[in-house]
Design an enzyme around this catalytic site. Sequence first.
Site, PDB file in Angstrom:
ATOM      1  N   GLY A  10       1.041  -1.236  -0.052  1.00 26.44           N
ATOM      2  CA  GLY A  10      -0.136  -0.196   0.068  1.00 26.44           C
ATOM      3  C   GLY A  10       0.795   1.238   0.050  1.00 26.44           C
ATOM      4  O   GLY A  10       1.985   0.903   0.105  1.00 26.44           O
ATOM      5  N   PHE A  11       0.300   2.281   0.018  1.00 26.65           N
ATOM      6  CA  PHE A  11       0.863   3.789  -0.099  1.00 26.65           C
ATOM      7  C   PHE A  11       1.751   3.887   1.172  1.00 26.65           C
ATOM      8  O   PHE A  11       3.008   4.023   1.013  1.00 26.65           O
ATOM      9  CB  PHE A  11      -0.250   4.693  -0.089  1.00 26.65           C
ATOM     10  CG  PHE A  11       0.382   6.084   0.074  1.00 26.65           C
ATOM     11  CD1 PHE A  11       1.313   6.695  -0.490  1.00 26.65           C
ATOM     12  CD2 PHE A  11      -0.399   6.889   1.267  1.00 26.65           C
ATOM     13  CE1 PHE A  11       1.760   8.058  -0.344  1.00 26.65           C
ATOM     14  CE2 PHE A  11       0.155   8.045   1.672  1.00 26.65           C
ATOM     15  CZ  PHE A  11       1.087   8.753   0.778  1.00 26.65           C
ATOM     16  N   ILE A  12       1.319   3.980   2.237  1.00 27.06           N
ATOM     17  CA  ILE A  12       2.158   4.221   3.555  1.00 27.06           C
ATOM     18  C   ILE A  12       3.205   2.804   3.536  1.00 27.06           C
ATOM     19  O   ILE A  12       4.335   2.895   3.975  1.00 27.06           O
ATOM     20  CB  ILE A  12       1.518   4.612   4.888  1.00 27.06           C
ATOM     21  CG1 ILE A  12       0.787   5.615   4.611  1.00 27.06           C
ATOM     22  CG2 ILE A  12       2.536   4.637   5.943  1.00 27.06           C
ATOM     23  CD1 ILE A  12      -0.294   6.073   5.956  1.00 27.06           C
ATOM     24  N   ASP A  31       0.259  -8.750   1.323  1.00 29.20           N
ATOM     25  CA  ASP A  31      -0.656  -7.909   0.702  1.00 29.20           C
ATOM     26  C   ASP A  31      -1.582  -8.485  -0.133  1.00 29.20           C
ATOM     27  O   ASP A  31      -1.089  -9.577  -0.841  1.00 29.20           O
ATOM     28  CB  ASP A  31       0.083  -6.831  -0.136  1.00 29.20           C
ATOM     29  CG  ASP A  31      -0.677  -5.405  -0.158  1.00 29.20           C
ATOM     30  OD1 ASP A  31      -0.316  -4.624   0.419  1.00 29.20           O
ATOM     31  OD2 ASP A  31      -1.896  -5.536  -0.558  1.00 29.20           O
ATOM     32  N   GLY A  36      -3.779  -1.902  -2.221  1.00 26.29           N
ATOM     33  CA  GLY A  36      -2.276  -1.840  -2.780  1.00 26.29           C
ATOM     34  C   GLY A  36      -1.825  -2.148  -4.109  1.00 26.29           C
ATOM     35  O   GLY A  36      -2.934  -2.749  -4.757  1.00 26.29           O
ATOM     36  N   THR A  95     -12.672  -6.127   6.631  1.00 28.48           N
ATOM     37  CA  THR A  95     -11.571  -6.274   6.490  1.00 28.48           C
ATOM     38  C   THR A  95     -10.691  -5.658   7.836  1.00 28.48           C
ATOM     39  O   THR A  95      -9.883  -6.418   8.386  1.00 28.48           O
ATOM     40  CB  THR A  95     -11.098  -5.459   5.370  1.00 28.48           C
ATOM     41  OG1 THR A  95     -11.520  -5.863   4.009  1.00 28.48           O
ATOM     42  CG2 THR A  95      -9.516  -5.498   5.061  1.00 28.48           C
ATOM     43  N   ALA A 117      -2.089   0.295  12.682  1.00 24.36           N
ATOM     44  CA  ALA A 117      -2.330   1.627  11.768  1.00 24.36           C
ATOM     45  C   ALA A 117      -3.833   2.151  12.216  1.00 24.36           C
ATOM     46  O   ALA A 117      -4.933   1.246  12.117  1.00 24.36           O
ATOM     47  CB  ALA A 117      -2.298   1.381  10.452  1.00 24.36           C
ATOM     48  N   TYR A 149     -16.171   3.425   9.359  1.00 27.27           N
ATOM     49  CA  TYR A 149     -14.920   3.257   9.215  1.00 27.27           C
ATOM     50  C   TYR A 149     -14.033   3.538  10.467  1.00 27.27           C
ATOM     51  O   TYR A 149     -13.272   2.923  10.957  1.00 27.27           O
ATOM     52  CB  TYR A 149     -14.338   4.173   8.078  1.00 27.27           C
ATOM     53  CG  TYR A 149     -12.784   4.143   7.898  1.00 27.27           C
ATOM     54  CD1 TYR A 149     -12.112   2.974   7.880  1.00 27.27           C
ATOM     55  CD2 TYR A 149     -12.071   5.429   7.788  1.00 27.27           C
ATOM     56  CE1 TYR A 149     -10.616   3.179   7.596  1.00 27.27           C
ATOM     57  CE2 TYR A 149     -10.752   5.609   7.598  1.00 27.27           C
ATOM     58  CZ  TYR A 149      -9.936   4.330   7.638  1.00 27.27           C
ATOM     59  OH  TYR A 149      -8.626   4.282   7.370  1.00 27.27           O
ATOM     60  N   LYS A 153     -11.973   1.080  13.191  1.00 27.64           N
ATOM     61  CA  LYS A 153     -10.427   1.374  13.887  1.00 27.64           C
ATOM     62  C   LYS A 153     -10.791   1.491  14.964  1.00 27.64           C
ATOM     63  O   LYS A 153      -9.537   1.371  15.844  1.00 27.64           O
ATOM     64  CB  LYS A 153     -10.118   2.349  12.956  1.00 27.64           C
ATOM     65  CG  LYS A 153      -9.643   2.044  11.363  1.00 27.64           C
ATOM     66  CD  LYS A 153      -8.535   1.311  11.607  1.00 27.64           C
ATOM     67  CE  LYS A 153      -7.812   1.214  10.381  1.00 27.64           C
ATOM     68  NZ  LYS A 153      -6.846   0.382  10.116  1.00 27.64           N
TER      69      LYS A 153
END
Length: 323
Positions: A10-12, A31, A36, A95, A117, A149, A153
């Site tokens: 993924g990005f980070i 992944d 990603g 997820t 995260a 979302y 988290k």
Amino acid sequence: MRILITGGAGFIGSHLAERCLSEGWTVSILDDLSTGSFGNVLHLQGHPRFSCRIDTVFNSNTVCEMVDDADLVFHFAAAVGVRLLVESPVRTIETNVRGTEVVLAAVAKKSKPVFLASTSEVYGKSTDFPFREDSDLLLGPTSRSRWGYACSKILDEFLGLAYYAEKKVPVSVVRFFNTVGTRQTGRYGMVLPNFVRQALANEPITVHGDGEQSRCFAYVGDVVEALILLVKSGKSVGEIVNIGNDEEISINALASLVIDVTGSRSNIIHLSYDDAYRPGFEDILRRIPCLEKLQRLTGYRPTTPLRKIVELMVADHSAVALN
Ligand code: UDP
């Protein structure tokens, strides 16, 4: 040190993988390439200390095997982005919740340190600025899908901190604020890659609402630096730490900055939230991190100026367009 990064393509995650390799550490990533992309880590293929496995974090056997071979885990595999959440709420919630359950159960067996995260989205529409890690959280009703979302988290955070309290697993929670930089895709709604793409194509820049809502954007390079320092400090165990930049900008001003940096002929248009997302979409008007804790634990303050970040993203988009 051997590092496992779930969501490493993924990005980070991919920036973190690169940075860990530069520390001399060994990096394995897991992944499923759902959000990603293999392209994010293509340049790391062939590196003697890098390996990549394409599988999902729901696969407990894979996760246990990879956790066994690691000294520290970054659990970054998640469904991210407001647009994805609005379009696929079931996928997002499942997820985020199930993936974290599997990873925590695996790290708990050998008490391996794990960084979970999380996101600034958990502060919701609180107006208690700047957002401190111990601030109250203020979400909207469950009938508005956006808040699913944040809730997913929040549950991850509760579970992680429960593993720490009850089973002494060394869990750290990091709350990422708006993170931007090269390789970020606008496909899941993120504002800056969208604006950069629109500006480079001389298309209208689509600002949602009246554009007076604001955010603080941190450069991904700064964010991964903060993570490395947290790992080295060992001081984040059992803690929640905000990671971001505290320079605030309105979305209107962001659009103007992108036009200025690119020299684009784009004009700015305003789209209603109903048109941009779904009817009833609720935006967050301001979001500012308190970075005192990060600074206290690591001595670090992410500082790359926004103009510089936009320049880097423009160069990245232009390079991709040429290839
Ligand atoms: N936004 C916008 N145009 C876009 C994408 C996003 O004006 O093409 C707005 C969005 O409505 C929000 C802000 O930019 O007010 C930041 O959006 P993003 O999805 O990047 O992050 P988040 O909402 O999670 O802070």
